[in-house]
Design an enzyme around this catalytic site. Structure first.
Site, PDB file in Angstrom:
ATOM      1  CG  ASP A  81      -1.725   1.181   1.435  1.00 23.92           C
ATOM      2  OD1 ASP A  81      -1.862   1.950   0.466  1.00 23.92           O
ATOM      3  OD2 ASP A  81      -2.251   1.377   2.550  1.00 23.92           O
ATOM      4  CG  ASP A  94      -5.848   3.332   0.197  1.00 25.74           C
ATOM      5  OD1 ASP A  94      -5.007   2.411   0.344  1.00 25.74           O
ATOM      6  OD2 ASP A  94      -6.450   3.514  -0.882  1.00 25.74           O
ATOM      7  CG  ASN A 103      -2.918   5.322  -1.540  1.00 27.53           C
ATOM      8  OD1 ASN A 103      -2.888   4.193  -1.026  1.00 27.53           O
ATOM      9  ND2 ASN A 103      -3.917   5.707  -2.299  1.00 27.53           N
ATOM     10  CG  ASP A 111      -1.223   1.631  -3.894  1.00 25.64           C
ATOM     11  OD1 ASP A 111      -0.039   1.300  -4.044  1.00 25.64           O
ATOM     12  OD2 ASP A 111      -1.618   2.345  -2.931  1.00 25.64           O
ATOM     13  CG  ASP A 143     -12.194 -14.824 -13.608  1.00 22.75           C
ATOM     14  OD1 ASP A 143     -11.551 -15.243 -12.649  1.00 22.75           O
ATOM     15  OD2 ASP A 143     -13.406 -14.554 -13.569  1.00 22.75           O
ATOM     16  CD  GLU A 169     -10.477 -19.589 -12.268  1.00 23.92           C
ATOM     17  OE1 GLU A 169     -10.618 -19.847 -11.082  1.00 23.92           O
ATOM     18  OE2 GLU A 169     -11.218 -18.767 -12.862  1.00 23.92           O
ATOM     19  CG  ASP A 194      -7.387 -12.101 -13.469  1.00 24.30           C
ATOM     20  OD1 ASP A 194      -8.236 -12.769 -14.068  1.00 24.30           O
ATOM     21  OD2 ASP A 194      -6.825 -12.471 -12.421  1.00 24.30           O
ATOM     22  CG  HIS A 243      -7.415 -14.960  -6.357  1.00 23.29           C
ATOM     23  ND1 HIS A 243      -6.931 -15.674  -7.426  1.00 23.29           N
ATOM     24  CD2 HIS A 243      -8.647 -14.540  -6.716  1.00 23.29           C
ATOM     25  CE1 HIS A 243      -7.827 -15.679  -8.388  1.00 23.29           C
ATOM     26  NE2 HIS A 243      -8.877 -14.997  -7.990  1.00 23.29           N
ATOM     27  CG  ASP A 244     -10.478 -17.946  -6.590  1.00 21.16           C
ATOM     28  OD1 ASP A 244     -10.821 -16.864  -6.092  1.00 21.16           O
ATOM     29  OD2 ASP A 244     -10.443 -18.146  -7.823  1.00 21.16           O
TER      30      ASP A 244
HETATM   31  C1  GLC Z   1     -12.687 -16.734 -10.759  1.00 18.14           C
HETATM   32  C2  GLC Z   1     -11.814 -15.885  -9.868  1.00 18.14           C
HETATM   33  C3  GLC Z   1     -12.557 -15.582  -8.607  1.00 18.14           C
HETATM   34  C4  GLC Z   1     -13.802 -14.815  -8.944  1.00 18.14           C
HETATM   35  C5  GLC Z   1     -14.639 -15.580  -9.959  1.00 18.14           C
HETATM   36  C6  GLC Z   1     -15.676 -14.690 -10.548  1.00 18.14           C
HETATM   37  O1  GLC Z   1     -12.885 -18.004 -10.290  1.00 18.14           O
HETATM   38  O2  GLC Z   1     -10.585 -16.525  -9.649  1.00 18.14           O
HETATM   39  O3  GLC Z   1     -11.787 -14.875  -7.676  1.00 18.14           O
HETATM   40  O4  GLC Z   1     -14.565 -14.574  -7.800  1.00 18.14           O
HETATM   41  O5  GLC Z   1     -13.878 -16.060 -11.029  1.00 18.14           O
HETATM   42  O6  GLC Z   1     -15.069 -13.742 -11.375  1.00 18.14           O
END
Ligand code: GLC
Length: 540
Positions: A25, A29, A27, A33, A204, A261, A102, A326-327
């Protein structure tokens, strides 16, 4: 076409996945970023990564933290400006680091101007068909498709008196990829970024972009695993057609990589993931197979996943290797069930970085960041909120990067958007850099070994021990150099039953000195030993 060559950068490179809200981060907040990422490029360059993939930074109302885009041509102010993004591109490229964005093709935000126009009227509205709309069936929802939250995937709209489809949140309406005008408008977005110098995209949920045209229902809940290939909301034949069309666009940009993905339900489905590679050069360049992610720590199970994945890769295709994102739950927690978490993470790091395929590192994986328990009041993830505490959603793996032992782990000088994991005091980048045996230093050493030794980038994979008795061993060979990797997944010392009388040299080991010579014949491995050998001293 560089992409078809053995030497495409993304085949031998290592890709580092940044979740921008949680990386750095600048700035203060409380949210990460783009300028924050720029100040950490030296860190990434020192670590030795070849590319970064950023989770979305486009304008978004943030209902799904950027995966709901309201304008694909602008950067959300939370992350900075377009100038910041261009600076990131320049600064990353100056360090030899590529930048992958992405791209969310399945849906937009409900606030995207296309959707606002689409829902404004059903008649004389060319954009109406850009999304998936259906009339009620007998006064009810068009069918029984479910959204990611478990409720219906259909939302009623009073203006049009129709239902629109949303595979994820109702604020994420699904695009209609059968509409050629929408397709063209979407491909223009992709070209806009490629023309700017972006080095590729991670697409995605790309296996979900097309749905069964006649709205066939999905199999009943208990049939999911048995007949999952019959699903009507994923892997539809026309999604392959769309990807082939997109590939033609990509072919104009010789260095750009396309990554898909492909989410399949546990236990994973390498055949489906590999099917999106086409013949290896006519669809996507890389796709994810999450089979390992669904397995507990066990050499035999891991070996089977790896082998299965390789067996499905088409001749001209190339695998990717991924343990976390991240999922998902942080891999450190998954590997480390029970004792010996650190030791297992080290063995896993060696596996990730020496297998055949493009490795993906999720930010913080290199220092063994753990899942964080999130209190209900701090929960952000819309998918977690309805199910807490049984399922907390994905926030646990999205907490701020642990840079140092200062307040907020050096991520920000103010309270971050998600809590920092309390382990940051003893587990952070600064501390791990100092410790020569740290996980960070293993990642760094292996990344540099990959650069120096062609077999680790491009060599074939030859299995030697297939996980029985807790050991995986394999060779990677390229030209005159052969590398052997030995991994003991267990807490006991084990003999690697390999019959090979020659002497080898240690390139890297969790337990041995570099350059030490070892005899491979029935070599005795220490508990959780991970060792990489090569034959430079002894040309086989
Ligand atoms: C993908 C992303 C996930 C998102 C979903 C809807 O699976 O990795 O984080 O919530 O798509 O876009």
């Amino acid at each position: 076409m560089i992409n078809n060559e053995k030497d495409a950068w993304w085949k031998h490179g290592v890709i580092y996945h940044i979740y921008p809200l949680s990386f750095n981060d600048s700035n203060n907040d409380g949210k990460g970023d783009i300028p924050g990422i720029i100040t950490k490029l030296d860190y990434l360059s020192e670590l030795g990564v070849d590319a970064i993939w950023l989770s979305p930074v486009y304008s978004s109302p943030m209902m799904d933290f950027g995966y709901d885009v309201s304008d694909y041509y602008t950067i959300d102010p939370v992350f900075g400006t377009m100038d910041d993004f261009k600076k990131l591109l320049d600064e990353a490229h100056a360090r030899g680091i590529r930048v992958i964005m992405d791209m969310i093709m399945n849906h937009t935000s409900h606030l995207h101007p296309w959707f606002l126009e689409s829902k404004s009227s059903k008649y004389n509205n060319p954009k109406h068909d850009w999304y998936i709309w259906h009339n009620p069936r007998k006064g009810r929802k068009p069918n029984r498709w479910k959204s990611a939250l478990g409720g219906s995937a259909w939302e009623y709209d009073k203006t049009t008196k129709q239902y629109y489809l949303h595979t994820f949140l109702k604020e994420q309406p699904d695009l209609n990829w059968r509409n050629k005008y929408m397709r063209k408008a979407f491909f223009d977005i992709i070209e806009f970024w490629l023309n700017m110098g972006v080095d590729g995209f991670r697409f995605d949920a790309i296996n979900m972009i097309v749905k069964h045209a006649k709205l066939r229902n999905n199999p009943a809940l208990f049939g999911i695993f048995r007949i999952k290939e019959k699903w009507s909301t994923r892997n539809q034949p026309y999604s392959y057609t769309v990807i082939r069309k997109m590939r033609k666009l990509f072919d104009k940009y010789e260095d750009a990589v396309s990554i898909g993905e492909i989410y399949a339900f546990p236990p994973g489905n390498p055949a489906v993931s590999a099917s999106y590679l086409g013949c290896g050069n006519d669809m996507l360049d890389l796709t994810f197979d999450f089979s390992i992610v669904f397995r507990w720590w066990n050499a035999r199970r891991y070996y089977n996943c790896i082998r299965n994945w390789y067996e499905h890769i088409p001749d001209n295709g190339w695998p990717s290797i991924v343990f976390s994102n991240h999922d998902l739950c942080r891999s450190y927690n998954r590997f480390g069930i029970g004792f010996h978490k650190k030791e297992k993470a080290k063995v896993a790091a060696v596996l990730l970085l020496t297998l055949k395929g493009t490795p993906f590192i999720y930010y913080g994986e290199e220092i063994g960041m753990k899942n964080t328990w999130i209190a209900k009041s701090q929960l952000q993830d819309p998918i977690g909120k309805p199910f807490w505490p049984f399922y907390q959603g994905r926030d646990m793996a999205r907490t701020p990067m642990q840079w140092n032992a200062q307040q907020h782990a050096g991520f920000s000088s103010t309270q971050p958007w998600l809590p920092v994991n309390s382990s940051y005091v003893e587990n952070n980048v600064e501390q791990q850099k100092e410790d020569k045996d740290s996980l960070y230093n293993i990642y760094k050493t292996l990344l540099s070994l990959r650069k120096e030794h062609k077999p680790l980038q491009a060599g074939e994979w030859e299995p030697m021990l297939c996980g029985k008795r807790g050991i995986i061993a394999y060779a990677r060979e390229y030209d005159n150099e052969k590398i052997i990797v030995l991994l003991n997944f267990t807490a006991s010392s084990k003999k690697a039953r390999i019959h090979h009388t020659s002497e080898w040299q240690v390139l890297f080991s969790t337990h041995r000195q570099n350059a030490e010579n070892v005899l491979l014949e029935n070599m005795k491995l220490f508990p959780f030993e991970a060792t990489v050998l090569n034959n430079e001293t002894d040309q086989q």
